[in-house]
Design an enzyme around this catalytic site. Structure first.
Site, PDB file in Angstrom:
ATOM      1  N   LYS A   1       0.836  -1.198   0.000  1.00 49.15           N
ATOM      2  CA  LYS A   1       0.000   0.000   0.000  1.00 49.15           C
ATOM      3  C   LYS A   1       0.878   1.258   0.000  1.00 49.15           C
ATOM      4  O   LYS A   1       2.034   1.192   0.404  1.00 49.15           O
ATOM      5  CB  LYS A   1      -0.882   0.006   1.258  1.00 49.15           C
ATOM      6  CG  LYS A   1      -1.821  -1.181   1.308  1.00 49.15           C
ATOM      7  CD  LYS A   1      -2.567  -1.264   2.622  1.00 49.15           C
ATOM      8  CE  LYS A   1      -3.505  -2.450   2.640  1.00 49.15           C
ATOM      9  NZ  LYS A   1      -4.207  -2.600   3.915  1.00 49.15           N
TER      10      LYS A   1
ATOM     11  N   ARG B   1     -14.014  -8.658  10.139  1.00 51.37           N
ATOM     12  CA  ARG B   1     -15.138  -7.737  10.303  1.00 51.37           C
ATOM     13  C   ARG B   1     -16.388  -8.230   9.592  1.00 51.37           C
ATOM     14  O   ARG B   1     -17.491  -8.038  10.052  1.00 51.37           O
ATOM     15  CB  ARG B   1     -14.760  -6.351   9.744  1.00 51.37           C
ATOM     16  CG  ARG B   1     -13.734  -5.623  10.569  1.00 51.37           C
ATOM     17  CD  ARG B   1     -13.047  -4.580   9.756  1.00 51.37           C
ATOM     18  NE  ARG B   1     -12.360  -5.199   8.633  1.00 51.37           N
ATOM     19  CZ  ARG B   1     -11.848  -4.566   7.613  1.00 51.37           C
ATOM     20  NH1 ARG B   1     -11.970  -3.274   7.550  1.00 51.37           N
ATOM     21  NH2 ARG B   1     -11.219  -5.217   6.655  1.00 51.37           N
TER      22      ARG B   1
HETATM   23  N1  COA Z   1     -11.025  -2.275  12.439  1.00 48.77           N
HETATM   24  C1  COA Z   1     -10.879  -1.433  11.433  1.00 48.77           C
HETATM   25  N2  COA Z   1     -10.212  -1.716  10.310  1.00 48.77           N
HETATM   26  C2  COA Z   1      -9.667  -2.931  10.229  1.00 48.77           C
HETATM   27  C3  COA Z   1      -9.781  -3.876  11.242  1.00 48.77           C
HETATM   28  C4  COA Z   1     -10.501  -3.508  12.378  1.00 48.77           C
HETATM   29  N3  COA Z   1     -10.673  -4.338  13.393  1.00 48.77           N
HETATM   30  N4  COA Z   1      -9.142  -4.992  10.860  1.00 48.77           N
HETATM   31  C5  COA Z   1      -8.637  -4.755   9.644  1.00 48.77           C
HETATM   32  N5  COA Z   1      -8.965  -3.500   9.263  1.00 48.77           N
HETATM   33  C6  COA Z   1      -8.674  -2.860   7.992  1.00 48.77           C
HETATM   34  C7  COA Z   1      -7.385  -2.135   7.987  1.00 48.77           C
HETATM   35  O1  COA Z   1      -7.563  -0.805   8.385  1.00 48.77           O
HETATM   36  C8  COA Z   1      -6.999  -2.248   6.539  1.00 48.77           C
HETATM   37  O2  COA Z   1      -7.663  -1.239   5.839  1.00 48.77           O
HETATM   38  P1  COA Z   1      -7.041  -0.580   4.548  1.00 48.77           P
HETATM   39  O3  COA Z   1      -6.911  -1.670   3.534  1.00 48.77           O
HETATM   40  O4  COA Z   1      -8.037   0.438   4.215  1.00 48.77           O
HETATM   41  O5  COA Z   1      -5.696  -0.021   4.941  1.00 48.77           O
HETATM   42  C9  COA Z   1      -7.548  -3.587   6.112  1.00 48.77           C
HETATM   43  O6  COA Z   1      -8.580  -3.860   7.005  1.00 48.77           O
HETATM   44  C10 COA Z   1      -6.620  -4.753   6.243  1.00 48.77           C
HETATM   45  O7  COA Z   1      -5.452  -4.297   6.712  1.00 48.77           O
HETATM   46  P2  COA Z   1      -4.521  -4.840   7.858  1.00 48.77           P
HETATM   47  O8  COA Z   1      -5.233  -5.584   8.917  1.00 48.77           O
HETATM   48  O9  COA Z   1      -3.678  -3.707   8.274  1.00 48.77           O
HETATM   49  O10 COA Z   1      -3.752  -5.889   7.108  1.00 48.77           O
HETATM   50  P3  COA Z   1      -2.964  -5.686   5.817  1.00 48.77           P
HETATM   51  O11 COA Z   1      -3.685  -6.526   4.843  1.00 48.77           O
HETATM   52  O12 COA Z   1      -2.727  -4.291   5.432  1.00 48.77           O
HETATM   53  O13 COA Z   1      -1.576  -6.250   6.277  1.00 48.77           O
HETATM   54  C11 COA Z   1       0.045  -7.957   6.678  1.00 48.77           C
HETATM   55  C12 COA Z   1      -1.339  -7.572   6.171  1.00 48.77           C
HETATM   56  C13 COA Z   1       0.979  -6.805   6.834  1.00 48.77           C
HETATM   57  C14 COA Z   1      -0.167  -8.616   8.008  1.00 48.77           C
HETATM   58  C15 COA Z   1       0.546  -8.954   5.633  1.00 48.77           C
HETATM   59  O14 COA Z   1       0.587  -8.343   4.370  1.00 48.77           O
HETATM   60  C16 COA Z   1       1.919  -9.504   5.957  1.00 48.77           C
HETATM   61  O15 COA Z   1       2.029 -10.389   6.767  1.00 48.77           O
HETATM   62  N6  COA Z   1       2.969  -8.956   5.328  1.00 48.77           N
HETATM   63  C17 COA Z   1       4.341  -9.384   5.553  1.00 48.77           C
HETATM   64  C18 COA Z   1       4.880 -10.217   4.417  1.00 48.77           C
HETATM   65  C19 COA Z   1       4.378 -11.616   4.523  1.00 48.77           C
HETATM   66  O16 COA Z   1       4.683 -12.357   5.434  1.00 48.77           O
HETATM   67  N7  COA Z   1       3.610 -12.004   3.499  1.00 48.77           N
HETATM   68  C20 COA Z   1       3.040 -13.328   3.405  1.00 48.77           C
HETATM   69  C21 COA Z   1       1.680 -13.375   4.020  1.00 48.77           C
HETATM   70  S1  COA Z   1       0.948 -14.958   3.792  1.00 48.77           S
END
Ligand code: COA
Length: 164
Positions: A41, A92
């Site tokens: 992102k 969610r």
């Molecule tokens: N309340 C409000 N919003 C929530 C929420 C909650 N309880 N839970 C999730 N969200 C939202 C987040 O705000 C985010 O919104 P956005 O897309 O608008 O920014 C979205 O849901 C999901 O985001 P998040 O929970 O931050 O996860 P992500 O998908 O951005 O991050 C990682 C995922 C970083 C954990 C994952 O990419 C990762 O592990 N990366 C490292 C590399 C790796 O190991 N990759 C292999 C994975 S199998």
């Protein structure tokens, strides 16, 4: 000591994330909130700003046994280095499921002993995510009910707007 990792982009942390964190705190001895550095992102806040906002939220809410860090690389490597037993993810709505299911299975394939624990936030946060918060703030809408006070302050500074 049972340690859990709560990973995410947290751009910025919202009240929905805080809700999940509070539920995780009831289950584990220590929770490490960890901000992903290598997210695909394009964030509004730098990793340092995101970590600082979470740190201030933890301080403000007087949470015990919660710390915040950032990480680069594979989540499972980081979690194992921290001797964590679990990864916390929020679910969610059904729409979250497919992506989360894939990630949980892939993480399990790489580290079988690491358990992904899904927690449901309060239903009032079902529609919330960080993108929507940033978008409303950028258009000078009011996000007071969606984020911790420290985040509101930072969003005001970023968007040069005074929310009422
Ligand atoms: N309340 C409000 N919003 C929530 C929420 C909650 N309880 N839970 C999730 N969200 C939202 C987040 O705000 C985010 O919104 P956005 O897309 O608008 O920014 C979205 O849901 C999901 O985001 P998040 O929970 O931050 O996860 P992500 O998908 O951005 O991050 C990682 C995922 C970083 C954990 C994952 O990419 C990762 O592990 N990366 C490292 C590399 C790796 O190991 N990759 C292999 C994975 S199998």
């Amino acid at each position: 000591m049972k340690i859990a990792i709560y990973p995410g982009t947290f751009d910025p942390i919202t009240n929905g994330h805080v809700d999940i964190l509070e539920r995780a705190m009831l289950l584990f001895d220590k929770v490490i909130v960890t901000v992903a550095k290598n997210s695909s992102k394009t964030p509004m806040f730098s990793v340092e700003e995101r970590v600082a906002m979470i740190q201030e939220t933890i301080r403000h809410n007087r949470y015990k046994n919660v710390t915040v860090e950032s990480f680069d690389g594979l989540l499972v490597d980081y979690a194992q280095k921290k001797k964590a037993v679990a990864l916390i993810r929020g679910l969610r709505a059904v729409s979250d499921f497919e992506y989360e299911f894939q990630m949980a299975l892939m993480n399990r394939k790489q580290a079988n002993s690491l358990v992904t624990v899904f927690l449901m936030p309060h239903e009032k946060y079902t529609y919330l995510n960080s993108t929507i918060v940033r978008e409303i703030a950028q258009h000078h809408g009011n996000v007071k009910d969606f984020v911790p006070p420290v985040v509101l302050k930072h969003l005001k500074a970023k968007t040069s707007h005074r929310f009422t």
